[in-house]
Design an enzyme around this catalytic site. Structure first.
Site, PDB file in Angstrom:
ATOM      1  N   HIS A 113      -7.303  -4.750  10.699  1.00 16.92           N
ATOM      2  CA  HIS A 113      -7.089  -4.395   9.289  1.00 16.92           C
ATOM      3  C   HIS A 113      -5.770  -4.978   8.772  1.00 16.92           C
ATOM      4  CE1 HIS A 113      -4.961  -0.433  10.579  1.00 16.92           C
ATOM      5  NE2 HIS A 113      -4.031  -1.196  10.038  1.00 16.92           N
ATOM      6  N   ASP A 158       0.818  -1.209   0.000  1.00 14.29           N
ATOM      7  CA  ASP A 158       0.000   0.000   0.000  1.00 14.29           C
ATOM      8  C   ASP A 158       0.850   1.257   0.000  1.00 14.29           C
ATOM      9  OD1 ASP A 158       0.928  -0.454   2.573  1.00 14.29           O
ATOM     10  OD2 ASP A 158      -1.030  -0.582   3.508  1.00 14.29           O
ATOM     11  N   ASN A 201      -7.645  -3.075  14.940  1.00 14.96           N
ATOM     12  CA  ASN A 201      -9.027  -3.434  14.574  1.00 14.96           C
ATOM     13  C   ASN A 201      -9.066  -4.587  13.567  1.00 14.96           C
ATOM     14  OD1 ASN A 201      -8.132  -2.250  12.237  1.00 14.96           O
ATOM     15  ND2 ASN A 201      -9.625  -0.576  12.215  1.00 14.96           N
ATOM     16  N   GLU A 227      -9.796  -1.866   5.862  1.00 14.75           N
ATOM     17  CA  GLU A 227     -10.355  -1.660   7.195  1.00 14.75           C
ATOM     18  C   GLU A 227     -11.563  -2.577   7.384  1.00 14.75           C
ATOM     19  OE1 GLU A 227      -9.061   0.159   9.439  1.00 14.75           O
ATOM     20  OE2 GLU A 227      -7.742   1.549   8.386  1.00 14.75           O
TER      21      GLU A 227
HETATM   22  C1  F6R Z   1       1.464  -1.307   6.397  1.00 12.58           C
HETATM   23  C2  F6R Z   1       0.079  -1.693   6.500  1.00 12.58           C
HETATM   24  C3  F6R Z   1      -0.706  -1.668   7.779  1.00 12.58           C
HETATM   25  C4  F6R Z   1       0.091  -2.106   9.000  1.00 12.58           C
HETATM   26  C5  F6R Z   1      -0.768  -2.091  10.261  1.00 12.58           C
HETATM   27  C6  F6R Z   1       0.049  -2.364  11.508  1.00 12.58           C
HETATM   28  O1  F6R Z   1       1.930  -1.405   5.069  1.00 12.58           O
HETATM   29  O2  F6R Z   1      -0.462  -2.039   5.515  1.00 12.58           O
HETATM   30  O3  F6R Z   1      -1.838  -2.485   7.636  1.00 12.58           O
HETATM   31  O4  F6R Z   1       0.617  -3.387   8.799  1.00 12.58           O
HETATM   32  O5  F6R Z   1      -1.405  -0.857  10.402  1.00 12.58           O
HETATM   33  O6  F6R Z   1       0.942  -1.310  11.715  1.00 12.58           O
HETATM   34  P1  F6R Z   1       2.081  -1.402  12.810  1.00 12.58           P
HETATM   35  O7  F6R Z   1       3.018  -2.478  12.369  1.00 12.58           O
HETATM   36  O8  F6R Z   1       2.759  -0.046  12.768  1.00 12.58           O
HETATM   37  O9  F6R Z   1       1.422  -1.720  14.106  1.00 12.58           O
END
Ligand code: F6R
Length: 259
Positions: free
Chosen positions: A143, A67, A141, A148
């Site tokens: 995701h 992403d 959550n 989401e």
């Molecule tokens: C990152 C991504 C997000 C993260 C998620 C967890 O490319 O797609 O879905 O993997 O938000 O983030 P952290 O690792 O910072 O807790």
């Protein structure tokens, strides 16, 4: 689904790096799906160490990132382009031509063009032979990527409008100013992610315990997008003890061979 509980963040990331390095050694021209965020940082550090000290060779590896925000120049410190170069790419011998990150500079007023661009991005993954492994973090959550709760479990790469909650959460990276947080992102869809031959999902810390419980032992539901990994034939969850603390089942403390 293989669930591995490691003592702490360090051991979790070392195990994940070991799984990835095994694939790179067995198939030097493999295709890896990568993620940003705090979770994979230790994995990238360990892969850099393996490159420098053990000669792990990335020269034929192709990468696709999950992403990217729309509207941030690749040189912006919060862009995922910047993150990946800073934390991994510039330290190892990946060939620039084989690195793919969704563009952050698409024109949001031209939705047809964005759809075409997203289709093109997916087409590149297919041309590269499909993903051998997709590395994932998980949101509190549930995701994955910018998918989401409520995202279709069959979704493909597409533009997403960020929720107010996600923008508020991410404001800390933008001088605590929500107006600086991008409104849109491009993300691989859950359906795209599931096509990877291996899905490797990592989580550490107490704040992820509920999400891991729902992902591994809850019902499969679009309200917890990560829960769909239960349907994947080769999903590996590596979590630390805190993230795994709400799991009912006792899981292995080590990864056996992938095959
Ligand atoms: C990152 C991504 C997000 C993260 C998620 C967890 O490319 O797609 O879905 O993997 O938000 O983030 P952290 O690792 O910072 O807790």
């Amino acid at each position: 689904m293989l669930i591995v509980v490691k003592k702490n963040y360090d051991e979790m990331t070392k195990e994940a790096a070991r799984v990835i390095s095994e694939i790179v050694r067995e198939k030097p021209s493999c295709t890896l799906g990568l993620a940003t965020g705090s979770t994979p940082l230790g994995v990238y550090k360990e892969l850099i160490r393996m490159y420098k000290e053990e000669g792990l060779d990335f020269s034929k590896v192709t990468t696709f990132n999950l992403d990217e925000y729309i509207g941030l120049a690749p040189s912006h410190q919060q862009s995922y382009h910047y993150f990946m170069h800073d934390n991994l790419f510039k330290h190892i011998n990946l060939d620039e031509r084989f690195i793919h990150i969704p563009s952050s500079m698409v024109d949001v007023s031209d939705i047809n063009r964005i759809h075409k661009y997203c289709d093109w991005y997916e087409e590149q993954t297919r041309k590269a032979g499909g993903m051998d492994l997709q590395l994932l973090g998980i949101g509190v959550n549930g995701h994955i990527g910018f998918n989401e709760p409520g995202s279709s479990l069959g979704a493909r790469t597409r533009i997403k409008t960020l929720t107010q909650k996600t923008r508020e959460d991410n404001a800390r990276f933008f001088n605590n100013d929500i107006d600086q947080v991008p409104k849109y992102a491009i993300t691989m869809g859950v359906g795209t992610i599931l096509e990877s031959r291996i899905v490797l999902l990592l989580a550490s810390g107490k704040q992820k315990a509920e999400a891991i419980k729902m992902t591994a032992e809850g019902p499969i539901t679009a309200m917890v997008p990560a829960s769909i990994v239960q349907m994947h034939r080769k999903a590996i969850l590596i979590v630390d003890e805190e993230a795994g603390s709400l799991l009912d089942m006792q899981y292995e403390q080590f990864v056996t061979d992938l095959e």
